[in-house]
Design an enzyme around this catalytic site. Structure first.
Site, PDB file in Angstrom:
ATOM      1  N   GLU A 281       3.180  -0.272   4.986  1.00  0.00           N
ATOM      2  CA  GLU A 281       2.981  -1.166   6.132  1.00  0.00           C
ATOM      3  C   GLU A 281       2.197  -2.425   5.772  1.00  0.00           C
ATOM      4  O   GLU A 281       2.127  -3.349   6.572  1.00  0.00           O
ATOM      5  CB  GLU A 281       2.277  -0.435   7.278  1.00  0.00           C
ATOM      6  CG  GLU A 281       0.776  -0.224   7.117  1.00  0.00           C
ATOM      7  CD  GLU A 281       0.434   1.026   6.318  1.00  0.00           C
ATOM      8  OE1 GLU A 281      -0.742   1.417   6.302  1.00  0.00           O
ATOM      9  OE2 GLU A 281       1.361   1.606   5.730  1.00  0.00           O
TER      10      GLU A 281
ATOM     11  N   ASN B 204       0.852  -1.189   0.000  1.00  0.00           N
ATOM     12  CA  ASN B 204       0.000   0.000   0.000  1.00  0.00           C
ATOM     13  C   ASN B 204       0.892   1.245   0.000  1.00  0.00           C
ATOM     14  O   ASN B 204       2.122   1.150   0.094  1.00  0.00           O
ATOM     15  CB  ASN B 204      -0.930  -0.030   1.208  1.00  0.00           C
ATOM     16  CG  ASN B 204      -0.189   0.250   2.502  1.00  0.00           C
ATOM     17  OD1 ASN B 204       0.862  -0.339   2.766  1.00  0.00           O
ATOM     18  ND2 ASN B 204      -0.721   1.147   3.313  1.00  0.00           N
TER      19      ASN B 204
ATOM     20  N   CYS C 216       1.932   3.571   2.001  1.00  0.00           N
ATOM     21  CA  CYS C 216       2.909   3.866   3.055  1.00  0.00           C
ATOM     22  C   CYS C 216       3.760   2.668   3.461  1.00  0.00           C
ATOM     23  O   CYS C 216       4.617   2.783   4.341  1.00  0.00           O
ATOM     24  CB  CYS C 216       2.194   4.434   4.281  1.00  0.00           C
ATOM     25  SG  CYS C 216       1.527   6.066   3.982  1.00  0.00           S
TER      26      CYS C 216
END
Length: 775
Positions: free
Chosen positions: A271, A267, A269
């Protein structure tokens, strides 16, 4: 619940408080917001226990102990058709035109629903490769990233939040060098975060200084030294903070679902590494709120309380899967087949401070091991209990599930529970960006990041257009001051991001990753003067210590540096203003004492009359993305003996700008002609940002063409003596860190124009207004 900081109340009201179509609040208090979420989530429970579970969920959120992700807080129980999932990785892009644009449509629908998306563009043939049947050459994956980038800007312009995307490319793709350098071109791919998918074989080749072959579709394109390619990645991220690095073989090797999926993207960012059409929702346990006897010799987190909170959070997030809508049916099928959740933490740095442990030090690593070990263990036990009650996730295969991934490292009693009952959720833990919800939660430290600043001054825009200053302070710092007084020196364990070494960041990230089955959103902040060799060592250390990826941020002229306080002007220069004849009236006398005194403003109900002839000035502005200059003419009028702006004309040969330049001309001129304090026009224009990226002009970063026009108007108002001259901010200068009281400041926020934008957890986050690039 005890009173919370003003910034937390404002974040709640602005982003998370449910309101009706006319703006009337539905949630009267934050407790009402928690109750709304709890009722909505508990709809997935059997009717007989629904009310009890809703009460349990609401109790977990009290005092911000458990924080569902922002999409859940804002959307659950709102009766709006929005997804409660934060993270999506889209389907595998086929290497043909119809398939590519079918996937573009899917991306647009997902972003329209509020989802951030990730893509692996490695499936697209490189630039110049032949396209059979049409007698043409391929344009390459970067050209299609440009198409996605334009789509994202369009979707964002129709909505209220900035789109967020991740683009990944394999380290052996023939276009990898162009991908690495893509963001050197101003304005390109600004809606994307970029990451290179780095394999173990590549890292071995780098270590051994071996050649590395770039290939696609079984065809070898060329060979280059692995170290040369690695250095190219490092130099790009050293200068531009991108691309990031994802250790993709480690991601797949430690994936609990190794037996039924392959991951090639994350995704936005980072994580959540996810398979095609993978989706994950997020939530965080607030460790700072669980510390007992803070700052005392016996400061600790009650592990039983932590475990009970984790069990409740797992059940709540599992229920969200069943009550959420999905942008695409493929995403719904994928989510329900594997029932991924991403339970993480926030307030870690504050919790360490409250327990008197220095971030990155040996004692902090022991506490992290204890806390994260408890979270991991109790999350899997709770999911096993849910499986006994509701059934395991549909693709659960006991032998294969227990044979690999993070599960292979779990304690024996946890594995035994999984073998007996199954497990409800294939993956359970993740450390997500929590910038905005950590501000909501009484300004605790964000995620696993260190405290960026213990205190800073924030300017708040008031309804009348004025700004007032308020101090914003970190939760742990505020508690320390209440307990020990304002004059007490901070102990050595109270460290902020400015005083930590990159190695401290890596050690904490690695310690947390050992107990997280998905991944971590983390930014390793580096000093501007770090050497390139030391910078490269950060990535080597992250790989050696078991991290699944690495993202750094080094302030510089390109990424934007930490601002320094402008030096005070000499007294003579500070008071020099354009001298104008003043009428000898009470108003004139007041202005003679201070021509900028607010009391000198006269609000008018009728526009000023326009004289036949007006003095004025024309300014020429060149914007790098426009072939033609823009000319801004500002005419003035004398009112009460004071020269003030009366009208604006904006002209250019570029017809692309015609409609909005006419609109600006009419609107700004109408405001000017009403009289009064019109300085807010400058502030509003300067706060406008271009999602494609701004430009550097005369050593200053200007976020948009409209902001450039605002600066011209500001320059004119200063020149005629209508507003006071302020020293320009040094955007290219030193790494000094002081505003009021020595607090650090950051880059200018595109929403609120305050110097409080920081890179945390892979995202740009504003500590003044809560703006986040990828929240």
């Amino acid at each position: 619940m005890p009173p919370i900081a003003p910034i937390s109340q404002q974040i709640w009201d602005m982003k998370y408080r449910l309101k009706g179509p006319d703006g009337t609040p539905v949630d009267a208090t934050i407790e009402d917001t928690f109750a709304r979420i709890a009722r909505a989530v508990a709809q997935a429970e059997p009717e007989g226990i629904r009310a009890a579970q809703a009460e349990r969920f609401a109790a977990a959120m009290t005092d911000f102990r458990f924080l569902p992700a922002g999409r859940i807080i804002a959307g659950a129980g709102s009766a709006r058709r929005v997804t409660l999932f934060n993270c999506f990785v889209m389907g595998t892009i086929p290497d043909d035109m119809s398939g590519i644009f079918a996937h573009l449509r899917e991306a647009a629908l997902t972003m329209q629903a509020g989802g951030g998306i990730g893509y692996d563009f490695s499936t697209l043939r490189p630039k110049g490769a032949p396209v059979k049947g049409v007698g043409a050459d391929a344009s390459g994956p970067l050209s299609f990233m440009d198409v996605w980038d334009a789509m994202c800007r369009t979707i964002m312009s129709a909505g209220h939040r900035r789109g967020a995307m991740m683009a990944c490319l394999a380290c052996d793709h023939p276009d990898i060098e162009a991908f690495i350098e893509a963001k050197r071109e101003p304005g390109r791919l600004r809606m994307f975060n970029l990451s290179v998918l780095v394999t173990d074989a590549f890292m071995t080749a780098v270590e051994r200084d071996e050649p590395w072959t770039l290939r696609f579709g079984g065809v070898d394109y060329r060979t280059l030294p692995a170290r040369a390619l690695w250095d190219r990645i490092m130099r790009a991220t050293f200068a531009y903070a991108e691309p990031g690095v994802i250790f993709i073989d480690r991601v797949n090797r430690l994936n609990n679902l190794w037996y039924c999926e392959e991951i090639n993207a994350t995704n936005p960012c980072g994580e959540q590494p996810l398979p095609p059409y993978g989706a994950c929702l997020l939530g965080s346990v607030n460790l700072a709120k669980l510390v007992r006897e803070p700052f005392g010799e016996g400061a600790h987190i009650d592990l039983d309380e932590l475990g009970d909170l984790v069990a409740t959070a797992v059940r709540a997030l599992d229920d969200v899967i069943d009550v959420s809508s999905f942008p695409l049916e493929q995403q719904a099928l994928e989510a329900r087949a594997k029932r991924r959740i991403g339970l993480g933490v926030t307030g870690l740095a504050d919790a360490l401070i409250l327990c008197r442990a220095r971030y990155g030090g040996p004692e902090s690593l022991k506490l992290i091991e204890q806390w994260m070990g408890t979270i991991q263990e109790r999350a899997y036990l709770a999911s096993a209990e849910l499986a006994a009650e509701k059934g395991p996730f549909p693709l659960f295969d006991a032998e294969q599930y227990l044979a690999g991934g993070t599960v292979a490292r779990l304690p024996g009693h946890v594995r035994a529970a999984i073998r007996e009952h199954g497990v409800r959720n294939a993956l359970l833990t993740s450390i997500a960006p929590t910038g905005t919800i950590s501000l909501l939660a009484d300004n605790v430290s964000s995620g696993l990041e260190p405290v960026f600043s213990f205190t800073y001054t924030r300017k708040v825009l008031m309804p009348d257009g004025s700004r007032v200053e308020e101090e914003v302070s970190d939760y742990a710092y505020r508690l320390f001051r209440r307990m020990f007084g304002e004059g007490t020196a901070l102990p050595d364990y109270m460290v902020d991001a400015q005083t930590l070494s990159p190695a401290d960041h890596v050690r904490v990230q690695a310690a947390v990753q050992a107990h997280v089955d998905s991944s971590i959103s983390k930014t390793i902040n580096c000093p501007e003067d770090i050497s390139f060799e030391a910078f490269k060592d950060i990535y080597a250390l992250a790989y050696e210590q078991g991290c699944k990826g690495c993202t750094t941020y080094r302030p510089n002229d390109i990424t934007g540096s930490v601002l320094s306080v402008p030096a005070e002007k000499p007294a003579a220069e500070a008071t020099a203003q354009t001298q104008l004849p003043l009428e000898r009236t009470e108003l004139a006398n007041a202005r003679a004492r201070d021509p900028f005194e607010a009391g000198g403003v006269v609000w008018m109900t009728q526009p000023l009359d326009r004289p036949e002839v007006l003095p004025g000035q024309t300014y020429k502005v060149r914007w790098p993305e426009s072939d033609h200059a823009i000319y801004i003419t500002i005419n003035d009028v004398i009112q009460d003996g004071r020269r003030r702006p009366f009208e604006v004309f904006i002209n250019s040969k570029n017809m692309e700008h015609y409609a909005w330049t006419v609109a600006l001309t009419r609107m700004i001129s109408a405001v000017f002609r009403r009289g009064g304090d019109i300085s807010f026009v400058v502030e509003e224009l300067k706060a406008v940002f271009d999602p494609r990226g701004g430009q550097w002009m005369n050593g200053r970063y200007v976020p948009s063409l409209l902001a450039a026009i605002g600066q011209v108007i500001e320059q004119h108002l200063v020149a005629i003596g209508f507003i006071r001259a302020e020293a320009p901010l040094d955007l290219t200068g030193a790494k000094a860190v002081a505003i009021a009281g020595g607090a650090p400041v950051g880059r200018t926020c595109p929403r609120c124009s305050q110097p409080s934008l920081h890179r945390m957890e892979g995202c740009d986050t504003c500590t003044s207004c809560g703006y986040s690039k990828c929240a």
